[in-house]
Design an enzyme around this catalytic site. Structure first.
Site, PDB file in Angstrom:
ATOM      1  N   CYS A   1      -3.061   0.525   7.148  1.00  0.00           N
ATOM      2  CA  CYS A   1      -2.295   1.790   7.032  1.00  0.00           C
ATOM      3  C   CYS A   1      -2.711   2.535   7.981  1.00  0.00           C
ATOM      4  O   CYS A   1      -1.829   3.273   8.470  1.00  0.00           O
ATOM      5  CB  CYS A   1      -2.766   2.451   5.510  1.00  0.00           C
ATOM      6  SG  CYS A   1      -2.126   1.290   4.235  1.00  0.00           S
TER       7      CYS A   1
ATOM      8  N   CYS B   1      -6.858   2.553   4.592  1.00  0.00           N
ATOM      9  CA  CYS B   1      -7.373   1.288   5.232  1.00  0.00           C
ATOM     10  C   CYS B   1      -6.987   1.169   6.828  1.00  0.00           C
ATOM     11  O   CYS B   1      -6.223   1.659   7.172  1.00  0.00           O
ATOM     12  CB  CYS B   1      -7.010  -0.093   4.280  1.00  0.00           C
ATOM     13  SG  CYS B   1      -5.303  -0.552   4.510  1.00  0.00           S
TER      14      CYS B   1
ATOM     15  N   GLU C   1       0.589   4.099   1.632  1.00  0.00           N
ATOM     16  CA  GLU C   1       0.996   4.732   2.706  1.00  0.00           C
ATOM     17  C   GLU C   1       1.988   4.000   3.468  1.00  0.00           C
ATOM     18  O   GLU C   1       2.902   4.776   4.084  1.00  0.00           O
ATOM     19  CB  GLU C   1      -0.568   4.821   3.468  1.00  0.00           C
ATOM     20  CG  GLU C   1      -1.412   5.409   2.905  1.00  0.00           C
ATOM     21  CD  GLU C   1      -2.473   4.631   1.959  1.00  0.00           C
ATOM     22  OE1 GLU C   1      -3.513   5.188   1.788  1.00  0.00           O
ATOM     23  OE2 GLU C   1      -2.061   3.755   1.532  1.00  0.00           O
TER      24      GLU C   1
ATOM     25  N   HIS D   1       0.945  -1.213   0.068  1.00  0.00           N
ATOM     26  CA  HIS D   1       0.017   0.089  -0.225  1.00  0.00           C
ATOM     27  C   HIS D   1       0.979   1.264  -0.019  1.00  0.00           C
ATOM     28  O   HIS D   1       2.089   1.310   0.568  1.00  0.00           O
ATOM     29  CB  HIS D   1      -0.884   0.139   1.405  1.00  0.00           C
ATOM     30  CG  HIS D   1      -1.950  -0.949   1.234  1.00  0.00           C
ATOM     31  ND1 HIS D   1      -3.056  -0.733   1.899  1.00  0.00           N
ATOM     32  CD2 HIS D   1      -1.805  -2.467   0.860  1.00  0.00           C
ATOM     33  CE1 HIS D   1      -3.858  -1.995   1.660  1.00  0.00           C
ATOM     34  NE2 HIS D   1      -3.104  -2.959   1.073  1.00  0.00           N
TER      35      HIS D   1
END
Length: 147
Positions: free
Chosen positions: A87, A84, A57, A55
């Site tokens: 993250c 999410c 992030e 991801h």
């Protein structure tokens, strides 16, 4: 920080993501800033890297920790999609205290305000959605290109 400054920064991450969306097959990217300077930008690369943890992030946080140590409290995170849960947890653990996101949709959160409540309980200020329509255009661009 003014709304104009926040939108200007969000446009930078939106432009970055739009430029890389087809290659990475995603509309999610993140930008980490400190003292009005872009430190890192990353794209979510789950499909490209065959890694469910790739991801955007997480990637900017990991890079920053490698260079600056595990206290990122003086950094701000900008992302085109609401982070999410994974993250969001990494944001809290890294010490980041300000998060700005574009699209308010993320199937991992049950309610729209869940992320705001989660961050508030961990002393993280969360702003969003910001320029949501512009972030949605990235997704529309991917769909129009068959992704």
């Amino acid at each position: 920080m003014s709304n104009k400054t926040i939108e200007k920064r969000m446009k930078k991450v939106i432009d970055y993501v739009m430029t890389n969306a087809l290659e990475y097959e995603t509309f999610t990217g993140a930008m980490l800033m400190k003292d009005d300077e872009i430190i890192y930008k990353e794209m979510t690369s789950i499909s490209k890297d065959h890694n469910p943890l790739a991801h955007a992030e997480l990637k900017v946080i990991q890079r920053a920790i490698e260079k600056y140590g595990n206290d990122l409290s003086s950094f701000q995170l900008y992302t085109t999609q609401k982070p999410c849960m994974m993250c969001a947890s990494a944001i809290v653990w890294s010490g980041i205290q300000e998060v700005f996101y574009g699209v308010n949709s993320n199937h991992h959160w049950r309610y729209d305000n869940d992320i705001h409540d989660f961050f508030a309980n961990h002393n993280v200020v969360c702003f969003g959605p910001i320029l949501e329509d512009e972030c949605q255009k990235i997704d529309q661009y991917l769909i129009s290109n068959g992704i």
